[in-house]
Write an enzyme that holds these catalytic residues in place. Structure first.
Site, mmCIF file in Angstrom:
data_model
loop_
_atom_site.group_PDB
_atom_site.id
_atom_site.type_symbol
_atom_site.label_atom_id
_atom_site.label_comp_id
_atom_site.label_asym_id
_atom_site.label_seq_id
_atom_site.Cartn_x
_atom_site.Cartn_y
_atom_site.Cartn_z
ATOM 1 N N CYS A 163 22.060 68.486 37.804
ATOM 2 C CA CYS A 163 22.246 67.099 38.231
ATOM 3 C C CYS A 163 22.688 66.174 37.105
ATOM 4 C CB CYS A 163 20.958 66.576 38.865
ATOM 5 S SG CYS A 163 20.483 67.513 40.325
ATOM 6 N N HIS A 303 17.638 57.861 36.036
ATOM 7 C CA HIS A 303 17.926 59.026 36.874
ATOM 8 C C HIS A 303 17.146 58.911 38.179
ATOM 9 C CE1 HIS A 303 19.180 63.061 37.837
ATOM 10 N NE2 HIS A 303 17.929 63.482 37.933
ATOM 11 N N GLU A 314 10.374 60.735 33.347
ATOM 12 C CA GLU A 314 11.350 59.756 32.864
ATOM 13 C C GLU A 314 10.652 58.464 32.441
ATOM 14 O OE1 GLU A 314 15.662 57.783 34.102
ATOM 15 O OE2 GLU A 314 14.449 58.762 35.647
ATOM 16 N N LYS A 333 19.620 55.917 43.217
ATOM 17 C CA LYS A 333 19.382 56.931 44.248
ATOM 18 C C LYS A 333 18.487 56.406 45.363
ATOM 19 C CE LYS A 333 20.094 60.767 41.036
ATOM 20 N NZ LYS A 333 20.219 59.983 39.788
ATOM 21 N N HIS A 338 20.814 61.288 46.444
ATOM 22 C CA HIS A 338 21.097 62.076 45.237
ATOM 23 C C HIS A 338 22.312 62.978 45.466
ATOM 24 C CE1 HIS A 338 20.816 64.209 41.624
ATOM 25 N NE2 HIS A 338 19.569 64.666 41.671
ATOM 26 N N PHE A 397 17.923 70.209 36.941
ATOM 27 C CA PHE A 397 17.209 71.480 36.978
ATOM 28 C C PHE A 397 17.530 72.271 35.703
ATOM 29 C CE2 PHE A 397 16.592 72.288 41.853
ATOM 30 C CZ PHE A 397 15.707 71.231 41.901
#
Length: 409
Positions: A163, A303, A314, A333, A338, A397
């Site tokens: 991502c 993110h 985060e 998002k 996403h 990931f």
């Protein structure tokens, strides 16, 4: 401090569930309402919601022949790239095609066509599998199609860092220009993974929100009641240009890509480091690469996927880097869902727009943050903020992290 090359951003193109161009997307971001809804292609699955790019007709956009030989992620990428070229006022009749590159990020192969082929193989009908199945589904297909469409013959490739792919593509493009390999790079990301296999796999690893009875409230980054992300699709392409080249042709510089930082958690194939160690490393590396200190940053485009572990990691990383007081944060998002490998590029484009407008769009669906991890997240309405430099975070990931630093011209 290093002496960074301040790469010029001279154009951008966007196509997302919020709209088919930058103006439409920005307007929807400022409205701050989630766009998830029931997806007819996912009927019958445990998770049947997504954020879709509506009213987009590939044949109308690209012609029947091109639309037929390419998958949807390439359709979206081509539209974003054409927008970006127009926005940058580039003229294909006058540019030097060997000095223009394309770097595009995508998180996976396009499974849209593969699934059709697998079904035919399962029926023992291999001769009916289209000869286009492989070339149209390769991760590199979108970058190649952009080059074919625009006639540019410089370096051309795709990058994949889950991502973070779209952000990584911009970082690689910056280095190509700084190294003198290109004058211009069309860089960004594209993804359309709203297929039943991808949704099923993400459901099985418990990555997706199960709030299917209230889709527009499902994506809720940093909210204590978050339960996973909402799958989306889209594309963003930025025109990155050596500042001397931009100056010579009299280009309007929208912003500058001043630096980046990348890292790997080296922790787990899906889960982030629980304390955000890799994210913190990327944040600090980005600041160092840009020659800036935390106090110079006026905004963070997070993110923020709406996952329990990811948002917590985060938040912790940001609190440490900024000594407990990060600047105003937004999490796109919450509105767009996403789009996986396209996310970093879409959010980079939104960061450029934030710098231009001096306005931070709100985060949707945030009611209460995790105790002890509270950030200054903008909610409710856009917030005017004087900002000369901003960060755009992308984490994926495998613990793959990229942080971009943008500044005003």
């Amino acid at each position: 401090m290093p002496h960074p090359v301040h790469i010029a951003v001279t154009g951008l193109g966007l196509i997302t569930p919020a709209g088919h161009d930058a103006d439409a997307v920005w307007s929807a971001m400022c409205a701050g309402r989630g766009l998830a809804q029931k997806d007819p292609e996912l009927v019958g699955l445990p998770v049947d919601i997504a954020c879709r790019v509506e009213d987009f007709e590939p044949v109308a956009a690209h012609g029947r022949r091109l639309a037929r030989r390419t998958d949807r992620f390439s359709h979206l990428a081509l539209s974003a790239a054409r927008q970006a070229v127009v926005d940058a006022k580039l003229d294909p009749d006058t540019w030097s095609p060997t000095r223009i590159g394309v770097v595009l990020g995508t998180a996976s192969n396009s499974l849209e066509t593969y699934l059709e082929g697998f079904a035919l193989l399962g029926q023992e009908r291999p001769t009916l599998v289209s000869p286009l199945s492989l070339p149209r589904s390769l991760p590199s297909a979108a970058a190649a199609e952009i080059a074919i469409d625009l006639g540019v013959r410089g370096p051309n490739f795709s990058v994949s860092s889950a991502c973070a792919s779209g952000a990584t593509a911009l970082a690689v493009a910056r280095d190509l220009i700084a190294a003198g390999a290109c004058d211009i790079v069309l860089a960004g990301g594209a993804e359309s993974a709203r297929d039943r296999m991808t949704v099923t796999c993400l459901t099985q690893v418990r990555a997706l929100s199960r709030r299917t009875d209230a889709p527009r409230l499902a994506s809720r980054p940093f909210d204590t009641d978050r339960d996973g992300f909402v799958l989306s699709e889209g594309a963003a392409v930025l025109v990155l240009e050596h500042p001397d080249h931009a100056l010579r042709r009299g280009a309007h510089i929208r912003a500058r890509l001043r630096g980046y930082g990348s890292s790997c958690d080296a922790h787990h194939p899906v889960a982030p480091h629980p304390e955000g160690a890799g994210a913190e490393q990327a944040l600090r590396a980005a600041l160092h690469n840009a020659g800036l200190a935390p106090r110079d940053i006026g905004h963070v485009n997070a993110h923020g996927t709406s996952s329990h572990a990811g948002d917590a990691a985060e938040a912790q990383a940001l609190l440490r880097v900024f000594d407990g007081t990060p600047p105003p944060v937004t999490a796109p998002k919450s509105v767009l869902g996403h789009p996986l490998g396209a996310a970093g590029a879409v959010e980079a484009a939104l960061t450029v727009l934030t710098l231009e407008q001096q306005l931070v769009p709100p985060t949707a669906n945030l009611l209460r943050q995790d105790p002890g991890r509270e950030l200054d997240v903008v909610t409710g309405r856009p917030r005017p903020v004087p900002v000369d430099a901003a960060l755009s975070n992308s984490f994926g990931f495998g613990g793959q992290n990229t942080v971009l630093v943008f500044t005003t011209p």
